[in-house]
Motif scaffolding. Structure first.
Motif, mmCIF file in Angstrom:
data_model
loop_
_atom_site.group_PDB
_atom_site.id
_atom_site.type_symbol
_atom_site.label_atom_id
_atom_site.label_comp_id
_atom_site.label_asym_id
_atom_site.label_seq_id
_atom_site.Cartn_x
_atom_site.Cartn_y
_atom_site.Cartn_z
ATOM 1 N N ALA A 1 -32.292 -17.171 -40.165
ATOM 2 C CA ALA A 1 -31.844 -18.503 -40.546
ATOM 3 C C ALA A 1 -32.943 -19.545 -40.368
ATOM 4 O O ALA A 1 -33.042 -20.501 -41.148
ATOM 5 C CB ALA A 1 -30.614 -18.889 -39.718
ATOM 6 N N ALA A 2 -33.784 -19.357 -39.340
ATOM 7 C CA ALA A 2 -34.837 -20.334 -39.065
ATOM 8 C C ALA A 2 -36.097 -20.072 -39.878
ATOM 9 O O ALA A 2 -37.017 -20.893 -39.861
ATOM 10 C CB ALA A 2 -35.174 -20.312 -37.577
ATOM 11 N N GLY A 3 -36.160 -18.934 -40.554
ATOM 12 C CA GLY A 3 -37.351 -18.615 -41.336
ATOM 13 C C GLY A 3 -38.521 -18.134 -40.512
ATOM 14 O O GLY A 3 -39.679 -18.270 -40.923
ATOM 15 N N ALA A 4 -38.249 -17.545 -39.351
ATOM 16 C CA ALA A 4 -39.327 -17.014 -38.509
ATOM 17 C C ALA A 4 -39.847 -15.710 -39.106
ATOM 18 O O ALA A 4 -39.069 -14.863 -39.539
ATOM 19 C CB ALA A 4 -38.827 -16.780 -37.089
ATOM 20 N N GLN A 5 -41.153 -15.558 -39.072
ATOM 21 C CA GLN A 5 -41.756 -14.347 -39.627
ATOM 22 C C GLN A 5 -41.926 -13.251 -38.583
ATOM 23 O O GLN A 5 -42.152 -12.093 -38.931
ATOM 24 C CB GLN A 5 -43.128 -14.691 -40.216
ATOM 25 C CG GLN A 5 -43.072 -15.736 -41.313
ATOM 26 C CD GLN A 5 -44.341 -16.555 -41.356
ATOM 27 O OE1 GLN A 5 -44.736 -17.183 -40.377
ATOM 28 N NE2 GLN A 5 -44.990 -16.539 -42.507
ATOM 29 N N ALA A 6 -41.848 -13.618 -37.312
ATOM 30 C CA ALA A 6 -42.073 -12.641 -36.245
ATOM 31 C C ALA A 6 -41.245 -13.027 -35.030
ATOM 32 O O ALA A 6 -40.832 -14.187 -34.874
ATOM 33 C CB ALA A 6 -43.555 -12.591 -35.891
ATOM 34 N N ILE A 7 -41.021 -12.046 -34.168
ATOM 35 C CA ILE A 7 -40.293 -12.268 -32.908
ATOM 36 C C ILE A 7 -41.164 -11.799 -31.757
ATOM 37 O O ILE A 7 -41.630 -10.660 -31.743
ATOM 38 C CB ILE A 7 -38.953 -11.511 -32.897
ATOM 39 C CG1 ILE A 7 -37.990 -12.111 -33.920
ATOM 40 C CG2 ILE A 7 -38.333 -11.545 -31.493
ATOM 41 C CD1 ILE A 7 -36.658 -11.391 -33.992
ATOM 42 N N HIS A 8 -41.390 -12.695 -30.803
ATOM 43 C CA HIS A 8 -42.105 -12.341 -29.571
ATOM 44 C C HIS A 8 -41.059 -12.103 -28.481
ATOM 45 O O HIS A 8 -40.296 -13.009 -28.142
ATOM 46 C CB HIS A 8 -43.055 -13.466 -29.150
ATOM 47 C CG HIS A 8 -44.026 -13.052 -28.086
ATOM 48 N ND1 HIS A 8 -43.638 -12.620 -26.839
ATOM 49 C CD2 HIS A 8 -45.392 -12.966 -28.096
ATOM 50 C CE1 HIS A 8 -44.700 -12.298 -26.126
ATOM 51 N NE2 HIS A 8 -45.782 -12.505 -26.860
ATOM 52 N N PRO A 9 -41.016 -10.883 -27.898
ATOM 53 C CA PRO A 9 -39.947 -10.587 -26.938
ATOM 54 C C PRO A 9 -40.233 -11.009 -25.504
ATOM 55 O O PRO A 9 -39.366 -10.884 -24.645
ATOM 56 C CB PRO A 9 -39.850 -9.064 -27.021
ATOM 57 C CG PRO A 9 -41.264 -8.637 -27.281
ATOM 58 C CD PRO A 9 -41.854 -9.708 -28.178
ATOM 59 N N GLY A 10 -41.463 -11.497 -25.210
ATOM 60 C CA GLY A 10 -41.784 -11.845 -23.829
ATOM 61 C C GLY A 10 -41.820 -10.610 -22.968
ATOM 62 O O GLY A 10 -42.318 -9.568 -23.372
#
Length: 663
Positions: A72-81
């Motif tokens: 929904a936010a248009g993020a291309q990647a996810i950083h899991p920490g």
């Protein structure tokens, strides 16, 4: 490079990723639980989305909700920490399936490390040294007993699918093996749903040394030197440093090579850590690979000058590693400790509550602070109670340790109890100073890191002097503002007709009252407490601290004052006191002591074991609370009669809520 990423975590790691992204011009999306609506990572991100309730299972562990926000936010990647879903292969796979880049290793690499037994067999095949033991499928007691006899004692029984120190037993004799095996299998089954175990030779007095690795999608794998984390309590790291003071250059090179071999064996991409156990002889053995960025990564960053989060982002975007193995720098010495809201003197009981005051030293080229909270924020019962990480750097280890002690001396926390004093004693302990500490030292000698039962007379004298000087300053200010500042009633020198004035001081230290009588004025005093007498001369209080002579010995103390809370520090240890109203002549500390039983943290009352009007004895269990997945027994602080009960079983209560009162 990405234009927008989502951070699937909270606290200081989320803030750390946000800082790097901001420097690179990448927009960030935070997710938060209902407990974190006002948290720092929410405030610092470019946008933030709610994902559920306060419990991790209701929010940060809801992989599908996090992926939906990313879409929904248009993020291309996810950083899991680190923590939560950072090592969850199913989540990594789901992220990729959604057309989003997972900033970390592949699900396939994670799964190869998901079982301790499988990982050990894989490392053996790759030529990485492993601890001699047994990892077979045959889990019959007879087979395990036979293998234990072959390996020899002492040995370790470990849950094959475990972690966090659960499902582990050390066995010293063959006749104890079956009983310990059954206990370990029960704990493993309850904690992880599987009771398979493996056996390993127990390495006595070991060191714990880990190697930071990095791989890219082009087949390049390098290591970024080592970190030593042998100072541990119950398998939890307390102090991390780089370089290791134990390693020779030859051993360092051999361990680095083995770490790269381990990474190659699972086709590793992005940041990870290969952990080794090292015997006093220098023999080293593979333990596991943490398939994520770790809490200790700032130590590597300060000794290499590299930003590992930036490396993570660039590698995830398809770029090659920017350095070869021969180009990896190493300079100076770095040490990290973590400030926690916990009470070391109460078995390291986790704390919670509002940070009424949070004083941390200013960051500099020698000091880095990573924190996810600021003064006024709350430490909640739902997550790890870490307040901040202090990471120091200097040209060599002695100077770095001095920087650490200096930084800790400037820290002060009002609200939940903290482990600052424990860390100060650790940073000054001979086993740390001479780098001889092994992974079991803290558990064997924990009493050496606890405060002495008796208060240091010099620290107590300093605190009393500060209180007296404050009283005189306040009295002089009041006199100057009065209608007749020259009136004898406005004199603040303690004079009394026929004798010298006596001022009575009372302090509280961990709910124990400390009483003093003070004679004198204007920086010269005679203090009496517990039958002892201390002569104070030439006391001066400035912004730089307190200077004075105690029994003719010149001393200097750091001073932190926040309302009634007073902390004095002599450069090695601290004393934290609450200033309370002066006691009445003839009143004992016991009679003035608290008769209130309070909740040590927010939680639920699960049992009430007394009634109003009951006579109780000191130490008797009155109520039982459940908080942070633990049961806490609340006991009577002294003999007495219960005059009031303010809670019943099932009540949810706040920290410091009064639950019962003694007459």
């Amino acid at each position: 490079m990405f234009s927008k990423i989502l951070i699937a975590n909270r606290g200081e790691i989320a803030c750390r990723v946000i800082r790097t992204c901001r420097r690179l011009g990448i927009r960030t999306v935070a997710v938060y639980s209902s407990a974190d609506a006002g948290a720092q990572h929410v405030r610092q991100a470019d946008e933030a989305w709610p994902i559920g309730g306060p419990q991790p299972a209701e929010s940060y562990l809801r992989g599908e909700a996090i992926i939906e926000v990313a879409k929904a936010a248009g993020a291309q990647a996810i950083h899991p920490g680190y923590g939560f879903l950072s090592e969850n292969a199913d989540f990594a796979e789901a992220v990729e399936a959604a057309g989003i880049v997972f900033i970390g290793p592949t699900a396939a690499s994670m799964r190869k490390m998901g079982s301790k037994a499988g990982a050990k067999e894989l490392m053996m095949a790759a030529g990485v040294p492993v601890v001699p033991g047994y990892t077979g499928q045959d889990q019959s007691p007879q087979t395990l007993l036979r293998e234990a006899d072959r390996i020899g004692f002492p040995l370790m029984i470990k849950a094959a699918h475990g972690g966090g120190g659960k499902g582990m037993r050390t066995v010293h004799r063959l006749e104890d093996f079956i009983g310990q095996l059954e206990s370990c299998q029960r704990e493993a089954g309850n904690a992880f749903g599987r009771d398979r175990v493996l056996l390993e030779r127990y390495v006595q007095s070991p060191r714990h040394i880990e190697i930071q690795i990095f791989g890219d999608a082009h087949g390049n794998i390098i290591h970024l030197n080592e970190r030593e984390c042998s100072a541990q309590r119950r398998y939890q790291k307390v102090l991390e440093e780089s370089p290791s003071p134990f390693l020779s250059e030859e051993l360092r090179a051999a361990m680095g090579k083995a770490a790269a071999q381990a990474a190659q064996a699972i086709d590793y991409v992005n940041a990870g850590t290969v952990e080794f156990i090292v015997a006093p002889s220098g023999d080293f053995f593979f333990m596991e690979i943490n398939t994520r960025l770790q809490v200790e990564h700032p130590v590597t960053e300060l000794t290499t000058g590299l930003d590992l989060v930036e490396w993570q982002l660039r590698v995830a975007a398809g770029e090659a590693l920017p350095l070869t193995q021969a180009q990896v720098p190493r300079h100076g010495h770095a040490i990290e400790v973590r400030l926690y809201a916990e009470d070391p003197e109460a078995g390291f009981l986790p704390g919670s509550g509002k940070l009424e005051a949070l004083a941390l030293p200013a960051a500099s080229q020698h000091l880095r602070i990573d924190s996810g909270v600021v003064e006024g924020d709350a430490v909640t019962i739902f997550y790890d109670p870490m307040i901040a990480k202090l990471i120091v750097w200097d040209q060599d280890r002695p100077r770095a340790l001095a920087r650490l002690r200096e930084a800790l001396a400037q820290c002060d926390i009002v609200g939940p109890k903290s482990n600052i004093g424990f860390l100060e004693r650790l940073a000054s302990h001979p086993a740390v100073l001479d780098a001889s500490i092994d992974t079991g030292y803290l558990d064997r000698h924990l009493d050496e890191f606890m405060p002495a039962d008796a208060q240091d007379p010099a620290l107590l004298a300093a605190a009393a002097t500060v209180a007296l000087l404050d009283q005189e300053t306040a009295a002089l200010a009041a006199a100057a503002a009065s209608a007749d500042p020259h009136s004898p009633w406005a004199i603040a020198d303690g004079w009394r007709l026929g004798h010298g004035g006596v001022r009575r001081l009372a302090f509280l230290h961990r709910d124990r009252e400390i009483l003093l009588d003070a004679h004198g004025n204007r920086g010269d005093y005679r203090l009496e407490t517990g039958g002892a007498e201390l002569l104070i001369e030439g006391a001066r209080l400035t912004a730089g601290g307190l200077s004075l002579r105690i029994n003719r010995e010149a001393r200097r103390f750091g001073v932190i004052r926040r309302g009634p809370r007073l902390t004095v520090h002599d450069g090695t240890q601290r004393l934290q006191l609450d200033i309370v109203a002066a006691y009445r002549p003839g009143e004992s500390a016991e009679s003035a002591g608290s008769g209130r039983i309070v909740a040590p943290m927010p939680g639920r009352v699960v049992a009430v074991k007394t009634r109003a009007g009951d006579a109780v004895s000191s130490g008797q269990e009155l109520l039982v609370m459940e908080a942070m997945k633990m049961e806490l027994a609340l006991k009577a602080p002294r003999d007495g009669v219960v005059s009031e009960l303010r809670a019943v079983a099932g009540d949810f209560v706040d920290a410091d809520a009064v639950l019962a009162v003694l007459e």
